[in-house]
Motif scaffolding. Structure first.
Motif, PDB file in Angstrom:
ATOM      1  N   SER A  36       0.824  -1.204   0.000  1.00  0.00           N
ATOM      2  CA  SER A  36       0.000   0.000   0.000  1.00  0.00           C
ATOM      3  C   SER A  36       0.856   1.251   0.000  1.00  0.00           C
ATOM      4  N   LYS A  37       1.928   1.219   0.774  1.00  0.00           N
ATOM      5  CA  LYS A  37       2.806   2.391   0.857  1.00  0.00           C
ATOM      6  C   LYS A  37       3.476   2.661  -0.492  1.00  0.00           C
ATOM      7  N   SER A  38       3.902   1.608  -1.179  1.00  0.00           N
ATOM      8  CA  SER A  38       4.569   1.816  -2.469  1.00  0.00           C
ATOM      9  C   SER A  38       3.585   2.342  -3.517  1.00  0.00           C
ATOM     10  N   HIS A  39       2.335   1.889  -3.488  1.00  0.00           N
ATOM     11  CA  HIS A  39       1.332   2.420  -4.416  1.00  0.00           C
ATOM     12  C   HIS A  39       1.003   3.869  -4.088  1.00  0.00           C
ATOM     13  N   TRP A  40       0.904   4.190  -2.797  1.00  0.00           N
ATOM     14  CA  TRP A  40       0.624   5.570  -2.392  1.00  0.00           C
ATOM     15  C   TRP A  40       1.747   6.481  -2.862  1.00  0.00           C
ATOM     16  N   LEU A  41       2.997   6.051  -2.659  1.00  0.00           N
ATOM     17  CA  LEU A  41       4.137   6.876  -3.068  1.00  0.00           C
ATOM     18  C   LEU A  41       4.215   7.013  -4.591  1.00  0.00           C
ATOM     19  N   GLY A  42       3.840   5.965  -5.315  1.00  0.00           N
ATOM     20  CA  GLY A  42       3.795   6.059  -6.778  1.00  0.00           C
ATOM     21  C   GLY A  42       2.783   7.091  -7.233  1.00  0.00           C
ATOM     22  N   GLY A  43       1.620   7.091  -6.618  1.00  0.00           N
ATOM     23  CA  GLY A  43       0.605   8.089  -6.933  1.00  0.00           C
ATOM     24  C   GLY A  43       1.056   9.471  -6.545  1.00  0.00           C
ATOM     25  N   TRP A  44       1.724   9.568  -5.400  1.00  0.00           N
ATOM     26  CA  TRP A  44       2.224  10.865  -4.933  1.00  0.00           C
ATOM     27  C   TRP A  44       3.228  11.438  -5.935  1.00  0.00           C
ATOM     28  N   ARG A  45       4.137  10.581  -6.428  1.00  0.00           N
ATOM     29  CA  ARG A  45       5.136  11.034  -7.399  1.00  0.00           C
ATOM     30  C   ARG A  45       4.479  11.539  -8.682  1.00  0.00           C
ATOM     31  N   GLU A  46       3.492  10.800  -9.171  1.00  0.00           N
ATOM     32  CA  GLU A  46       2.801  11.240 -10.388  1.00  0.00           C
ATOM     33  C   GLU A  46       2.058  12.552 -10.163  1.00  0.00           C
ATOM     34  N   GLY A  47       1.450  12.708  -8.998  1.00  0.00           N
ATOM     35  CA  GLY A  47       0.753  13.948  -8.682  1.00  0.00           C
ATOM     36  C   GLY A  47       1.695  15.131  -8.609  1.00  0.00           C
ATOM     37  N   VAL A  48       2.851  14.924  -7.988  1.00  0.00           N
ATOM     38  CA  VAL A  48       3.845  15.995  -7.888  1.00  0.00           C
ATOM     39  C   VAL A  48       4.378  16.340  -9.277  1.00  0.00           C
ATOM     40  N   ASP A  49       4.664  15.323 -10.088  1.00  0.00           N
ATOM     41  CA  ASP A  49       5.153  15.579 -11.451  1.00  0.00           C
ATOM     42  C   ASP A  49       4.125  16.372 -12.258  1.00  0.00           C
ATOM     43  N   GLY A  50       2.862  16.010 -12.127  1.00  0.00           N
ATOM     44  CA  GLY A  50       1.814  16.725 -12.841  1.00  0.00           C
ATOM     45  C   GLY A  50       1.677  18.159 -12.378  1.00  0.00           C
ATOM     46  N   ARG A  51       1.809  18.361 -11.069  1.00  0.00           N
ATOM     47  CA  ARG A  51       1.695  19.720 -10.528  1.00  0.00           C
ATOM     48  C   ARG A  51       2.873  20.569 -10.969  1.00  0.00           C
ATOM     49  N   ILE A  52       4.068  19.990 -10.970  1.00  0.00           N
ATOM     50  CA  ILE A  52       5.273  20.732 -11.374  1.00  0.00           C
ATOM     51  C   ILE A  52       5.232  21.072 -12.858  1.00  0.00           C
ATOM     52  N   SER A  53       4.750  20.127 -13.676  1.00  0.00           N
ATOM     53  CA  SER A  53       4.711  20.381 -15.114  1.00  0.00           C
ATOM     54  C   SER A  53       3.564  21.297 -15.525  1.00  0.00           C
ATOM     55  N   GLY A  54       2.711  21.658 -14.579  1.00  0.00           N
ATOM     56  CA  GLY A  54       1.662  22.624 -14.850  1.00  0.00           C
ATOM     57  C   GLY A  54       0.340  22.030 -15.280  1.00  0.00           C
ATOM     58  N   LEU A  55       0.178  20.720 -15.151  1.00  0.00           N
ATOM     59  CA  LEU A  55      -1.076  20.094 -15.539  1.00  0.00           C
ATOM     60  C   LEU A  55      -2.202  20.414 -14.561  1.00  0.00           C
ATOM     61  N   PHE A  56      -1.831  20.622 -13.312  1.00  0.00           N
ATOM     62  CA  PHE A  56      -2.837  20.880 -12.281  1.00  0.00           C
ATOM     63  C   PHE A  56      -2.499  22.168 -11.556  1.00  0.00           C
ATOM     64  N   ASN A  57      -3.513  22.942 -11.266  1.00  0.00           N
ATOM     65  CA  ASN A  57      -3.333  24.150 -10.463  1.00  0.00           C
ATOM     66  C   ASN A  57      -3.881  23.895  -9.083  1.00  0.00           C
ATOM     67  N   LYS A  58      -3.222  24.416  -8.104  1.00  0.00           N
ATOM     68  CA  LYS A  58      -3.641  24.206  -6.723  1.00  0.00           C
ATOM     69  C   LYS A  58      -4.888  24.977  -6.414  1.00  0.00           C
TER      70      LYS A  58
END
Length: 58
Positions: A36-58
């Protein structure tokens, strides 16, 4: 037709993704089991990458 619950690992991934988009720290992972922790961290990484690349606005 009945709606089935999502797989626990899918849920962990999506919760991590939401945390990554929201800018929360990866230290806030609520899971203690390795899978569960590894899946959560995988999702977290994708979310951070998307936020950094500008796909999502806070």
């Amino acid at each position: 037709m009945k709606r089935q619950k999502r797989d626990r690992l899918d849920r962990a991934f999506s919760k991590g993704f939401q945390a990554g988009i929201g800018g929360r720290s990866k230290e806030n992972c609520p899971y203690s089991t390795l899978d569960s922790k590894s899946h959560w961290l995988g999702g977290w990484r994708e979310g951070v990458d998307g936020r950094i690349s500008g796909l999502f606005n806070k």
